[in-house]
Design a protein around this motif. Structure first.
Motif, PDB file in Angstrom:
ATOM      1  N   ALA A  32       0.825  -1.204   0.000  1.00 35.92           N
ATOM      2  CA  ALA A  32       0.000   0.000   0.000  1.00 35.92           C
ATOM      3  C   ALA A  32       0.861   1.256   0.000  1.00 35.92           C
ATOM      4  O   ALA A  32       0.613   2.218  -0.757  1.00 35.92           O
ATOM      5  N   SER A  33       1.900   1.264   0.855  1.00 33.99           N
ATOM      6  CA  SER A  33       2.790   2.430   0.905  1.00 33.99           C
ATOM      7  C   SER A  33       3.557   2.573  -0.402  1.00 33.99           C
ATOM      8  O   SER A  33       3.760   3.691  -0.909  1.00 33.99           O
ATOM      9  N   GLU A  35       2.640   1.709  -3.388  1.00 30.28           N
ATOM     10  CA  GLU A  35       1.774   2.245  -4.434  1.00 30.28           C
ATOM     11  C   GLU A  35       1.480   3.729  -4.194  1.00 30.28           C
ATOM     12  O   GLU A  35       1.498   4.540  -5.140  1.00 30.28           O
ATOM     13  N   ALA A  62      -2.260  -6.759  -6.009  1.00 30.14           N
ATOM     14  CA  ALA A  62      -3.377  -6.483  -5.111  1.00 30.14           C
ATOM     15  C   ALA A  62      -4.710  -6.926  -5.701  1.00 30.14           C
ATOM     16  O   ALA A  62      -5.757  -6.753  -5.066  1.00 30.14           O
TER      17      ALA A  62
END
Length: 625
Positions: A32-33, A35, A62
């Motif tokens: 997440a970070s 991206e 993902a």
């Protein structure tokens, strides 16, 4: 003097810093970070290839494949000469279900970097998935040529060779892969699968156990265990084993397919029919599921319905050999010979090698006269098929051909003197000279056989050796003499349905007649019953089918399941009572108690799958009349 960076330089520094942080986040698994940082970079520079590439990979991982593909495609547009990006785009396209587009991306990547082994491996795997196994093997060969110890290339090459039924070669590649990675459960299980396909089931057992010890619950290893149990005719245990597969892997397509097939073998066909819907739910457009459902319907003699499923499979995959082959049997069983014989030619594509041999002389399809021609006809399947369809050699001879007929060794002496214009040779031989050639089971097509034109001889078309026949006639007790065959070859694909235990036939043996065993292969379960039955067992004196024919000639009646001995007796013109399973072989058609192939044959059919008791009751009553 300190020179301050320009705004552009400061922006580039920020971009470099954020992209470095994105890479660090990816390395520690914080997708997440990673991206978010890539998107921050792209907000500053929408053409930043690294951020597009990295964020495309993250989005794909993902599960947002469409978004990932868009970013990777944008990266290739900005940097078209980067093989790595094209490779990763191909992998994302596979996840998106766009296999052909993925193949094109792999090909582009290899043009840019021909030496890239990982790209070639990925492309080979995709070709394998697409069923293009020859192309896949070429890809793996190119890897092995530059890196002989590449275990994955050997492993996947072996899988493609197995799909092409080049099993001995597949075994060699799996052996090399396993040598390179001896503790890989995947490699061990695939080696076991190849051994099962080679019918070397006993050798597969320790490999199956080893794979499951390394990876308990492994699907392929569990499926191999089912295969081993089936090879040992342990049907109840094989059903338990396949249920274990489905417990561990509820979406196992092969598990669902095998469950329904095993239920058919156990005579529980009605139970198998609704369960096959489960496999169709897993892969709606997989021809295997449609073919399997058709197979179950055919086992219930619902052949018109079975044909609709085979046809649906062929719309999806027009060259599916199994669908064509099953369709041929359904058509022939329904008596639709004109379509059926033509469809039956797909057996040439279904087998490991074509039944049509490669000779410089032309194949004969019945389109030109055979008068004054030397026609070479070669056997291709079981002994019963050679006896049954050997009649066509007579038909060709009657039309003026000189026929050379190859037969299996046990039949060689029987077919000597078959007809003045028919010469029998062993099936491992070929004549030096002939004008035309044809596989034996293609002759019904060549002669345009219909039910009303089946060549049948009321007195039979084979003859037993005269001297040996007279010897048996003098030797056997007086009174009615009945030969009995209760099981066929244990290796036959439909053995569980067409064979039975001898103990089940006990009511027949109380008729007061002289019963003679014609059962050459006596299974362990039947040996004690045979010894206590009072039957004459003289099969140790029978060395070939000519010997068996001589013994049959001294009998009054032969009662048999669907085996080569039944064909032999009927071809000799002997009265034969044939015990048939509910879903018979195609040559016995449906809903009739006689056979257009053998005028002296009477058919006793099961009323429902596994119902031998009603067959035995009817035969018992017929013996009294």
């Amino acid at each position: 003097m300190i020179v301050k960076p320009t705004p552009m330089q400061r922006q580039l520094q920020v971009i470099d810093q954020k992209f470095s942080e994105a890479i660090a986040a990816l390395r520690r698994g914080d997708l997440a970070s990673a991206e978010a940082l890539c998107l921050a970079v792209l907000a500053l520079d929408e053409r930043h290839v690294g951020a597009l590439h990295l964020s495309g990979l993250v989005a794909t991982q993902a599960g947002r494949t469409d978004e990932g593909v868009r970013r990777l495609q944008r990266a290739t547009q900005i940097r078209p000469n980067d093989a790595v990006i094209h490779n990763n785009l191909a992998l994302a396209l596979i996840n998106q279900g766009r296999d052909m587009d993925a193949l094109a991306s792999f090909q582009t990547a290899l043009v840019l970097d021909p030496a890239a082994i990982d790209i070639r491996q990925h492309m080979g795997n995709l070709l394998q998935k697409l069923g293009r196994h020859a192309d896949a093997i070429a890809a793996f060969d190119s890897i092995i040529a530059s890196k002989p110890d590449h275990d994955q290339a050997h492993h996947h090459r072996g899988r493609s060779l197995a799909e092409l039924e080049r099993l001995e070669e597949a075994y060699g590649d799996h052996e090399k892969a396993l040598h390179l990675q001896p503790n890989s459960a995947e490699y061990i299980a695939n080696m076991a699968a190849v051994l099962c396909n080679l019918k070397r089931h006993e050798e597969a057992i320790p490999l199956i156990d080893k794979a499951l010890a390394i990876e308990p619950g492994m699907e392929l290893a569990l499926l191999c265990r089912v295969d081993v149990l089936l090879s040992q005719e342990r049907l109840e245990e094989s059903l338990e084993a396949v249920m274990a597969v489905l417990a561990a892997h509820p979406q196992s397509l092969q598990g669902h397919l095998w469950r329904s097939r095993i239920l058919v073998l156990l005579g529980q066909t009605e139970r198998a029919l609704p369960l096959s819907a489960a496999s169709r739910g897993i892969e709606l457009n997989n021809p295997l599921t449609l073919i399997n459902h058709g197979f179950i319907l055919a086992a219930l003699n619902r052949l018109d319905e079975a044909l609709t499923f085979y046809d649906r499979a062929l719309k999806i995959k027009p060259d599916d050999r199994e669908a064509h082959h099953n369709r041929a049997f359904a058509l022939l069983t329904l008596g639709r010979f004109e379509e059926g014989w033509l469809e039956y030619e797909y057996r040439n594509l279904r087998r490991k090698s074509s039944v049509v041999r490669n000779y410089p002389k032309p194949l004969w399809w019945g389109e030109e006269p055979v008068k004054d021609q030397k026609l070479f006809v070669y056997c291709e399947q079981g002994l019963g098929d050679t006896i049954h369809f050997g009649r066509y050699a007579l038909l060709a001879a009657e039309r003026g051909a000189s026929v050379i007929l190859s037969v299996q060794k046990p039949l060689y002496r029987l077919f000597q003197g078959f007809h003045p214009k028919v010469i029998a040779i062993n099936n491992n031989e070929a004549p030096l000279e002939f004008d035309l050639h044809c596989p034996l089971l293609s002759l019904p097509l060549a002669f345009r056989t219909r039910i009303e034109t089946i060549p049948a001889w009321p007195e039979g078309y084979l003859k037993a050796p005269t001297v040996e026949s007279a010897r048996w006639a003098a030797r056997l007790p007086q009174g009615r003499r009945i030969g009995l065959v209760w099981s066929g070859s244990s290796t036959h694909s439909n053995d569980a349905n067409r064979s039975m235990a001898l103990a089940r036939l006990a009511p027949l043996l109380r008729s007061g007649d002289t019963w003679v065993s014609l059962q050459k292969e006596v299974r362990e379960r039947d040996q004690a019953t045979l010894q206590s039955s009072g039957m004459l067992d003289l099969t140790n004196e029978l060395n070939d089918f000519a010997d068996t024919a001589a013994l049959i000639s001294a009998l009054d009646l032969v009662i048999a399941v669907d085996t080569s001995v039944a064909h032999l007796a009927a071809a000799l013109g002997k009265q034969v009572w044939l015990m048939l399973p509910n879903a018979p072989d195609f040559r016995w058609l449906l809903d009739r108690d006689d056979s257009p192939w053998y005028p002296g044959m009477r058919l006793f059919r099961q009323y429902r799958p596994g119902d031998w008791d009603s067959v035995i009751t009817r035969i018992t009553e017929a013996l009294k009349s």
